[in-house]
Design an enzyme around this catalytic site. Structure first.
Site, PDB file in Angstrom:
ATOM      1  N   GLU A 127       0.881  -1.221   0.001  1.00  0.00           N
ATOM      2  CA  GLU A 127      -0.011  -0.165   0.215  1.00  0.00           C
ATOM      3  C   GLU A 127       0.831   1.172   0.060  1.00  0.00           C
ATOM      4  OE1 GLU A 127      -2.862   0.405   3.387  1.00  0.00           O
ATOM      5  OE2 GLU A 127      -3.901   2.007   2.213  1.00  0.00           O
ATOM      6  N   GLY A 267       2.982   2.309  10.764  1.00  0.00           N
ATOM      7  CA  GLY A 267       2.442   1.580  12.032  1.00  0.00           C
ATOM      8  C   GLY A 267       2.333   0.018  11.882  1.00  0.00           C
ATOM      9  N   ALA A 268       1.414  -0.277  10.686  1.00  0.00           N
ATOM     10  CA  ALA A 268       1.340  -1.594  10.591  1.00  0.00           C
ATOM     11  C   ALA A 268       0.378  -1.762   9.008  1.00  0.00           C
ATOM     12  CB  ALA A 268       0.419  -2.577  11.570  1.00  0.00           C
ATOM     13  N   MET A 269       0.389  -2.935   8.620  1.00  0.00           N
ATOM     14  CA  MET A 269      -0.456  -2.936   7.282  1.00  0.00           C
ATOM     15  C   MET A 269      -1.432  -4.341   7.387  1.00  0.00           C
ATOM     16  SD  MET A 269      -0.916  -2.114   4.614  1.00  0.00           S
ATOM     17  CE  MET A 269      -2.052  -2.849   3.311  1.00  0.00           C
ATOM     18  N   GLU A 270      -2.484  -4.072   6.883  1.00  0.00           N
ATOM     19  CA  GLU A 270      -3.562  -5.022   6.959  1.00  0.00           C
ATOM     20  C   GLU A 270      -3.565  -6.115   5.632  1.00  0.00           C
ATOM     21  OE1 GLU A 270      -4.009  -1.715   6.226  1.00  0.00           O
ATOM     22  OE2 GLU A 270      -5.601  -1.464   4.568  1.00  0.00           O
ATOM     23  N   ASN A 271      -2.519  -6.443   5.196  1.00  0.00           N
ATOM     24  CA  ASN A 271      -2.416  -7.356   4.094  1.00  0.00           C
ATOM     25  C   ASN A 271      -3.303  -8.612   4.416  1.00  0.00           C
ATOM     26  OD1 ASN A 271      -0.186  -5.994   3.019  1.00  0.00           O
ATOM     27  ND2 ASN A 271       0.817  -6.813   4.885  1.00  0.00           N
ATOM     28  N   HIS A 303      -7.087  -2.421  14.858  1.00  0.00           N
ATOM     29  CA  HIS A 303      -7.344  -1.537  13.614  1.00  0.00           C
ATOM     30  C   HIS A 303      -6.871  -2.584  12.448  1.00  0.00           C
ATOM     31  CE1 HIS A 303      -7.167   2.014  11.121  1.00  0.00           C
ATOM     32  NE2 HIS A 303      -6.166   1.177  10.425  1.00  0.00           N
ATOM     33  N   GLU A 304      -5.709  -3.299  12.450  1.00  0.00           N
ATOM     34  CA  GLU A 304      -5.494  -4.040  11.096  1.00  0.00           C
ATOM     35  C   GLU A 304      -6.352  -5.167  11.057  1.00  0.00           C
ATOM     36  OE1 GLU A 304      -3.651  -2.379   9.460  1.00  0.00           O
ATOM     37  OE2 GLU A 304      -2.801  -1.110  10.918  1.00  0.00           O
ATOM     38  N   HIS A 307      -9.723  -4.264   9.607  1.00  0.00           N
ATOM     39  CA  HIS A 307      -9.466  -3.901   8.079  1.00  0.00           C
ATOM     40  C   HIS A 307     -10.332  -5.199   7.277  1.00  0.00           C
ATOM     41  CE1 HIS A 307      -7.994   0.004   7.175  1.00  0.00           C
ATOM     42  NE2 HIS A 307      -6.864  -0.056   7.859  1.00  0.00           N
TER      43      HIS A 307
END
Ligand code: 0A1
Ligand code: ZN
Length: 878
Positions: A127, A267-271, A303-304, A307
């Site tokens: 992203e 912070g982080a990623m919702e893959n 949060h992730e 998503h």
């Protein structure tokens, strides 16, 4: 070669793609100096676009093209067009298979977008537009495809090979290499693709979903961090349960994985099925993480995870719709955190971020609506506006349509758009259809930037007992938007009588009313009052607006004592403190030492003594508005005067209430095992706030308190608070400070996440964190200039968190930051761009600093070949 001048793209130009990619089969052959990526795409003509079959153009950046095949036949170089960032192939049929082989160099990828290496581990960040650094593709979120991914690598170095979905096959080669194939049954855009390869350990658990399906949960880290994953795992299970209970959303794959990596831009990623986290947002143990970190880990894991529905199952049609997934998901995680911890404090914290940082963004050169109309570089739009204001807009929808309707609207939205790429309009429409409430005017929140101001005036007529409230609204001009249409603003109010009781406002006796402010100006009348009430306006921060009402200082003291709305009670204290500190700033500018208004000092005494007040709220009420908040509210920023005035008030509060602060400090000491629950967190935070005040005083026994607490601390919260108290005190001996810093270094030099805080405490300290000191720390062996976390801690901590030192002198701080931005732009444009924020606010500073900041920006602008990230921010700022 890139385009000479980066160009903006516009929402109004959106067009669906000419082709869809139904299937994406990827093979990654990972080696020590390169990776080979073979991509086989099932391409199909978009039937809405007519019968012709135009050439297909894919985007790609920093790729070495090896070969191209259409339906199995290799194309010669004359048959395709290779652009600087594109590959165009001829198309002869409405559906075909396209194979592209590229070579990439993850080891040399310092931008941390696409496929890169972090501490010897392969990982990805796609992203928003990172997938194009992996292979040529239609790298846009409305192209959704079914992905299958085969990863091949040396088994010794990379025993763990992960991608999205479920693992369906694996095998080994004689060469010592092995392979695993992953299949994701859900269609997704390329930005949700992920791959990880490394030597990782795993913590495992399971979750049984509401329909009885067992999901395997796995958190992967480097082995030395494996004991710090329990909190993230617990947070994950809580999130899964909460999303079922509150939104009826169930998890959909057999496995959910989280991987912690040290080098990460955000912070982080919702893959899908494979979340990738910045280590700092997943690792936590009592002796390495503070209470705040525990809560942050919980919130970001949630949060992730959330998503998976708001972002993955229903994704965004284009990047202008980013707030569709982010605003909604932040709202979901905020409600989750409120349910898990203190709701009142969460609201105050979120309002604080809005009012200090988002309002500043809205008033600056990068201001944009939550659905921007144009951008040059999408990475610059992962902003407080998209995330936090986007969340407030969703919250206002809930306030306006009501909680039950909001849930119906959310169900309808997910039902209607599951498996699709949707728009903000789709979301609003679902809310409208489910509730029957007209949100036409409300949509202005999606189109207009800037923070609305409501001006409230009132009148009371003693004879008739009529009280009227008149509310006018306006919104300052923002770049490209000179005039604005009125917003639909939900303003929650109450009216307090002289005893501080909220008056009934309707037959049913409700003491709070929601006013729908929709006109430029409107008046509400309340009948039958015996005396003039005091209005409590914008309760619970019911809308992201500024409120102008002419409260006297006595009014504010009264609200601090009696308002039943926790947010407004706190806000009254902040208003009073801001006004008192502003007096001192004005005095200093006239060369005078103004007196501190004793009403503030007394009011703080009342708060301190109030035993019925929730401890967490008490702590918030005892915290003065931050320097950043004072700067945001100033007409013209005088940084040193703000620092000095705020510090004087802190000292005065400490001096006036020393005994009570000390008594509380001792009374709140916790014995026994560390627990990061709401009760204990409130006690520790309040106690450490007391300590912060006490060390403001020139008194050896109080300075000793900080050192003693440091030496005896049994958890990171107390340790770090003591360290900060010591570092930030003007009366602590340099010897003690050095001894504590060395002790900390000795204990934690091998823990990268904790070392970030060691750098940050120093760079943010008004006394210790001079430019010279920061420069020396850049050479420290624990500093790593390829790590965004370290750069943010040291350079960001200095530029954004140390008003006194960054703005001292004659612009050396600005030049230092400019130098770093120019250097980092070549290495990691996203991180460089984020560090630039403090300079973009130059126009608000007093003339001398304003000019120095402008010069620093001009110097950046003159550098050839700027990234689109920096180019956009610097040109918009100037
Ligand atoms: N979608 C993520 C945020 C994110 C955005 C961009 C990234 O790389 C540049 C990484 C993460 C979230 O909202 O958590
Ligand atoms: Zn997000």
């Amino acid at each position: 070669m890139k385009d000479a001048q980066p160009r903006a793209i516009y929402l109004k130009d959106y067009q669906a793609p000419d082709y869809w990619i139904d299937t994406t089969d990827l093979t990654f052959d990972l080696f020590e100096d390169h990776a080979l990526v073979t991509s086989v795409l099932g391409v199909r003509r978009n039937e809405d676009h007519g019968d012709e079959t135009p050439d297909l153009t894919l985007v790609g950046i920093d790729l070495e093209l090896v070969s191209v095949y259409v339906d199995g036949s290799e194309l010669t170089a004359e048959q395709y067009i290779l652009g600087s960032e594109s590959l165009t192939v001829p198309v002869a049929s409405r559906a075909f298979s396209l194979t592209v082989v590229t070579r990439i160099r993850p080891q040399e990828n310092t931008s941390l977008e696409g496929l890169y290496k972090s501490n010897g581990m392969f990982c990805t960040q796609c992203e928003a537009e990172g997938f194009r650094k992996i292979t040529y593709y239609l790298d846009r979120p409305d192209v959704m495809s079914k992905f299958t991914t085969k990863v091949i690598a040396d088994k010794g170095r990379y025993p763990i090979l992960l991608s999205n979905g479920n693992d369906i096959a694996r095998g080994e080669f004689d060469s010592g290499r092995h392979w695993i194939t992953w299949e994701d049954p859900f269609k997704k855009p390329s930005y949700l693709f992920a791959l990880v390869g490394g030597d990782l350990e795993v913590v495992e658990d399971t979750f049984t979903t509401m329909s009885g399906k067992e999901v395997a949960l796995r958190i992967f880290t480097e082995s030395h961090n494996i004991d710090k994953c329990d909190h993230a795992m617990l947070s994950l299970k809580k999130s899964m349960k909460w999303d079922e209970d509150v939104y009826g959303r169930e998890y959909d794959l057999d496995i959910f994985m989280i991987v912690a990596v040290d080098h990460f831009n955000m912070g982080a990623m919702e893959n899908k099925g494979l979340n990738i986290f910045n280590s700092s947002c997943v690792l936590a143990s009592p002796d390495t993480a503070t209470d705040a970190s525990y809560q942050r880990v919980e919130a970001i894991v949630a949060h992730e995870y959330f998503h998976n529905w708001s972002g993955n199952r229903v994704t965004c049609r284009d990047w202008f719709q980013l707030s569709l997934k982010e605003g909604f998901t932040v709202f979901r995680d905020a409600e989750f955190s409120a349910d898990m911890n203190s709701r009142g404090v969460k609201r105050i914290e979120d309002a604080t971020v809005m009012k200090t940082a988002q309002f500043a963004e809205d008033a600056g050169p990068m201001a944009h609506p939550i659905r921007p109309q144009s951008f040059i570089e999408i990475s610059n739009f992962y902003t407080l506006t998209i995330y936090e204001k986007g969340c407030e807009v969703v919250r206002m929808i809930q306030t306006i349509v009501g909680k039950d309707n909001f849930r119906k609207g959310s169900d309808l939205y997910f039902d209607r758009h599951d498996g699709e790429a949707a728009t903000c309009e789709d979301f609003v429409k679902a809310m409208e259809d489910a509730s029957g409430v007209d949100l036409s005017q409300f949509r202005n929140w999606y189109n207009q930037a800037g923070t609305p101001v409501i001006a409230v005036t009132d009148r009371f007529d003693q004879d008739s007992g009529q009280y009227s409230l008149t509310i006018g609204q306006s919104c300052p001009a923002t770049p490209g938007q000179d005039t604005k249409l009125p917003f639909h603003i939900p303003v929650a109010i109450a009216l307090l009588d002289r005893e501080g009781k909220a008056l009934p406002l309707n037959e049913a006796g409700a003491t709070e009313q929601l006013l729908h402010v929709t006109a430029a100006e409107e008046t509400w009348t309340f009948e039958g009052l015996a005396e003039k009430p005091l209005p409590s306006i914008l309760r619970n921060f019911s809308a992201p607006v500024r409120v102008n009402y002419d409260y006297s200082r006595e009014d504010l003291v009264f609200l601090m004592k009696y308002d039943s709305d926790g947010y407004n009670r706190w806000d009254a204290g902040q208003r009073l403190a801001t006004a008192v500190i502003e007096d001192l700033v004005s005095g200093l500018l006239k060369g005078e030492e103004a007196e501190i208004d004793s009403r503030l000092i007394e009011a703080f005494g009342v708060v301190l003594a109030d035993d019925k007040l929730d401890k967490a709220v008490k702590e918030e009420m005892l915290t003065l508005p931050s320097q950043a908040s004072l700067a945001e509210q100033a007409e013209e920023i005088h940084p040193l005067e703000i620092c000095e005035s705020r510090s004087r008030v802190r000292k005065a509060i400490a001096a006036a209430h020393k005994d009570k602060l000390l008594e509380l400090y001792h009374a709140l000491e916790l014995k026994g095992e560390y627990r990061p629950d709401a009760d204990d967190i409130a006690k520790r935070t309040l106690r450490n706030t007391c300590l912060g005040y006490l060390v403001e005083l020139e008194d050896d026994s109080l300075q000793q308190l900080a050192e003693d607490q440091y030496r005896n601390a049994s958890n990171m919260t107390d340790l770090r608070s003591a360290m900060s108290a010591a570092i930030n005190s003007s009366y602590q001996s340099q010897e003690t400070i050095n001894s504590l810093l060395n002790d900390f270094l000795g204990r934690y030099k091998d823990d990268s996440v904790v070392m970030d805080s060691w750098f940050m405490m120093q760079s943010g300290s008004p006394s210790l964190g001079t430019l010279e000191h920061v420069k020396a720390l850049l050479e420290h062996e624990s500093f790593d200039r390829t790590s965004p976390n370290k750069l943010r801690a040291l350079i960001g901590g200095f530029a954004s968190g140390n008003m006194k030192q960054f703005h001292s002198g004659t612009g050396e701080g600005y030049e230092f930051l400019a130098d770093w931005i120019i250097t980092l732009d070549k290495q990691n444009p996203q991180t460089a761009s984020r560090l630039m924020t403090p300079l973009t606010r130059w126009k608000k500073y007093e003339p001398v600093r304003r000019e120095c900041m402008r010069k620093a920006l001009e110097r950046i602008k003159a550098v050839p070949d700027l990234s689109t990230d920096i180019y956009e921010v610097v040109t918009k700022s100037l």
